[in-house]
Design a protein around this motif. Structure first.
Motif, PDB file in Angstrom:
ATOM      1  N   SER A 223       2.179   1.128  -3.441  1.00 26.09           N
ATOM      2  CA  SER A 223       1.588   2.075  -4.344  1.00 26.09           C
ATOM      3  C   SER A 223       1.407   3.840  -4.096  1.00 26.09           C
ATOM      4  O   SER A 223       1.651   4.070  -5.388  1.00 26.09           O
ATOM      5  CB  SER A 223      -0.012   1.649  -3.759  1.00 26.09           C
ATOM      6  OG  SER A 223      -1.195   2.188  -4.664  1.00 26.09           O
ATOM      7  N   GLU A 224       1.389   4.250  -3.539  1.00 28.67           N
ATOM      8  CA  GLU A 224       0.528   5.161  -2.667  1.00 28.67           C
ATOM      9  C   GLU A 224       2.315   6.401  -3.319  1.00 28.67           C
ATOM     10  O   GLU A 224       2.279   7.470  -3.824  1.00 28.67           O
ATOM     11  CB  GLU A 224       0.919   6.010  -1.521  1.00 28.67           C
ATOM     12  CG  GLU A 224      -0.063   5.517  -0.995  1.00 28.67           C
ATOM     13  CD  GLU A 224      -1.888   5.631  -1.238  1.00 28.67           C
ATOM     14  OE1 GLU A 224      -1.647   7.288  -1.971  1.00 28.67           O
ATOM     15  OE2 GLU A 224      -2.383   5.151  -2.020  1.00 28.67           O
TER      16      GLU A 224
ATOM     17  N   TRP B  31       2.754  -8.256  -7.957  1.00 29.01           N
ATOM     18  CA  TRP B  31       2.085  -7.219  -7.397  1.00 29.01           C
ATOM     19  C   TRP B  31       0.764  -7.645  -6.724  1.00 29.01           C
ATOM     20  O   TRP B  31       0.614  -8.577  -6.246  1.00 29.01           O
ATOM     21  CB  TRP B  31       1.178  -5.485  -8.567  1.00 29.01           C
ATOM     22  CG  TRP B  31       0.134  -4.404  -8.026  1.00 29.01           C
ATOM     23  CD1 TRP B  31      -1.033  -4.395  -8.504  1.00 29.01           C
ATOM     24  CD2 TRP B  31       1.311  -3.133  -7.598  1.00 29.01           C
ATOM     25  NE1 TRP B  31      -1.509  -2.772  -7.954  1.00 29.01           N
ATOM     26  CE2 TRP B  31       0.123  -2.471  -7.332  1.00 29.01           C
ATOM     27  CE3 TRP B  31       2.443  -3.435  -6.842  1.00 29.01           C
ATOM     28  CZ2 TRP B  31       0.658  -1.531  -6.768  1.00 29.01           C
ATOM     29  CZ3 TRP B  31       2.420  -2.048  -6.474  1.00 29.01           C
ATOM     30  CH2 TRP B  31       2.054  -0.943  -6.238  1.00 29.01           C
ATOM     31  N   THR B  32      -0.418  -6.725  -6.617  1.00 32.23           N
ATOM     32  CA  THR B  32      -1.064  -7.026  -5.164  1.00 32.23           C
ATOM     33  C   THR B  32      -1.876  -8.667  -4.675  1.00 32.23           C
ATOM     34  O   THR B  32      -1.801  -9.677  -4.192  1.00 32.23           O
ATOM     35  CB  THR B  32      -1.952  -6.863  -4.952  1.00 32.23           C
ATOM     36  OG1 THR B  32      -2.874  -5.880  -6.154  1.00 32.23           O
ATOM     37  CG2 THR B  32      -1.715  -4.852  -4.256  1.00 32.23           C
TER      38      THR B  32
ATOM     39  N   LEU C 258       0.605  -1.247  -0.255  1.00 31.88           N
ATOM     40  CA  LEU C 258      -0.036   0.114  -0.188  1.00 31.88           C
ATOM     41  C   LEU C 258       0.733   0.952  -0.138  1.00 31.88           C
ATOM     42  O   LEU C 258       1.007   2.288  -0.996  1.00 31.88           O
ATOM     43  CB  LEU C 258      -0.893  -0.272   1.189  1.00 31.88           C
ATOM     44  CG  LEU C 258      -1.512   1.138   1.482  1.00 31.88           C
ATOM     45  CD1 LEU C 258      -2.775   1.517   0.105  1.00 31.88           C
ATOM     46  CD2 LEU C 258      -2.661   0.700   2.621  1.00 31.88           C
TER      47      LEU C 258
ATOM     48  N   CYS D 123      -5.147  -0.648  -2.453  1.00 32.98           N
ATOM     49  CA  CYS D 123      -3.746   0.152  -3.916  1.00 32.98           C
ATOM     50  C   CYS D 123      -3.773   0.193  -5.103  1.00 32.98           C
ATOM     51  O   CYS D 123      -5.177  -0.052  -5.203  1.00 32.98           O
ATOM     52  CB  CYS D 123      -2.483  -1.576  -4.158  1.00 32.98           C
ATOM     53  SG  CYS D 123      -1.920  -1.674  -2.272  1.00 32.98           S
ATOM     54  N   TYR D 124      -3.040   0.623  -6.189  1.00 33.04           N
ATOM     55  CA  TYR D 124      -3.296   1.298  -7.645  1.00 33.04           C
ATOM     56  C   TYR D 124      -3.361   0.087  -8.584  1.00 33.04           C
ATOM     57  O   TYR D 124      -2.887  -1.124  -8.337  1.00 33.04           O
ATOM     58  CB  TYR D 124      -1.961   1.546  -8.209  1.00 33.04           C
ATOM     59  CG  TYR D 124      -2.224   2.976  -8.515  1.00 33.04           C
ATOM     60  CD1 TYR D 124      -2.912   2.505  -9.769  1.00 33.04           C
ATOM     61  CD2 TYR D 124      -1.393   4.558  -9.134  1.00 33.04           C
ATOM     62  CE1 TYR D 124      -2.998   3.008 -11.140  1.00 33.04           C
ATOM     63  CE2 TYR D 124      -2.223   4.799  -9.496  1.00 33.04           C
ATOM     64  CZ  TYR D 124      -2.354   4.641 -10.673  1.00 33.04           C
ATOM     65  OH  TYR D 124      -1.938   5.952 -12.221  1.00 33.04           O
TER      66      TYR D 124
END
Length: 202
Positions: free
Chosen positions: A82-83, A100-101, A79, A125-126
């Motif tokens: 992602s930011e 990724w996630t 997370l 997340c993105y």
């Protein structure tokens, strides 16, 4: 900015394919970044590995609780990553992520440490614009992994089969692009790039 995720088991060649796609896009004048979240050389990965090794002799229940906490810490770190992507790469054409996630989801479910907290973290997340699931026949994966100097706990045949099944189930549910990497690397790279050409901004 488009976020492109490359996911799949160890041994399928996703990192090599990502690196090739990165080079192609850069050669074509695109502004591209590549990121490998949760890689073994990040600070959080080093700390978590040290904690796991220190307490690896605990009984099975304590080990499971430890794995749960580590999985939660990794979800929070994703997370945070992602930011950072949103803040640092908004002016880029592409950000290519190696795992990724969905990778954490697959492995957490394989090791039975998935929970609502992790799910909520990863949901924030993105979201990738495209997810490429890189796949390969199991005997090819095993041959590639056997040539590595260290064999991970997650690379036994039973875990690999479960991981592979979970990845393909998620691919069907979410409409990911599945790329088979059973032949030459160039063949798989070409398939990925052809899919990217279908995107209007490429």
């Amino acid at each position: 900015m488009k976020l492109i995720a490359f996911v799949g088991m160890d041994g399928v060649g996703k990192t090599s394919i990502l690196n090739s796609i990165y080079s192609i896009l850069v050669e074509r004048g695109k502004k591209v970044a590549k990121i490998k979240p949760e890689s073994g050389d990040t600070e959080i990965a080093k700390v978590l590995r040290m904690i796991r090794d220190t307490y690896s002799q605990k009984d099975k229940q304590q080990q499971r609780e430890l794995n749960q906490k580590i999985a939660e810490a990794l979800a929070l770190d994703l997370l945070k990553t992602s930011e950072k992507i949103k803040e640092a790469y908004s002016s880029f054409d592409y950000v290519l992520v190696d795992r990724w996630t969905m990778c954490q989801e697959v492995y957490d479910k394989t090791w039975f440490v998935w929970n609502d907290f992790i799910n909520e973290c990863l949901a924030l997340c993105y979201k990738p614009d495209i997810v490429f699931l890189i796949s390969a026949e199991m005997d090819i994966v095993q041959r590639r992994l056997s040539s590595r100097p260290v064999v991970k706990e997650t690379e036994n045949i039973f875990s690999l089969k479960r991981v592979n099944r979970l990845y393909h189930n998620l691919a069907k549910e979410n409409g990911w692009e599945v790329i088979e990497n059973n032949k030459t690397l160039d063949d798989a790279v070409s398939k990925v790039y052809q899919k990217l050409l279908e995107e209007p901004s490429v």
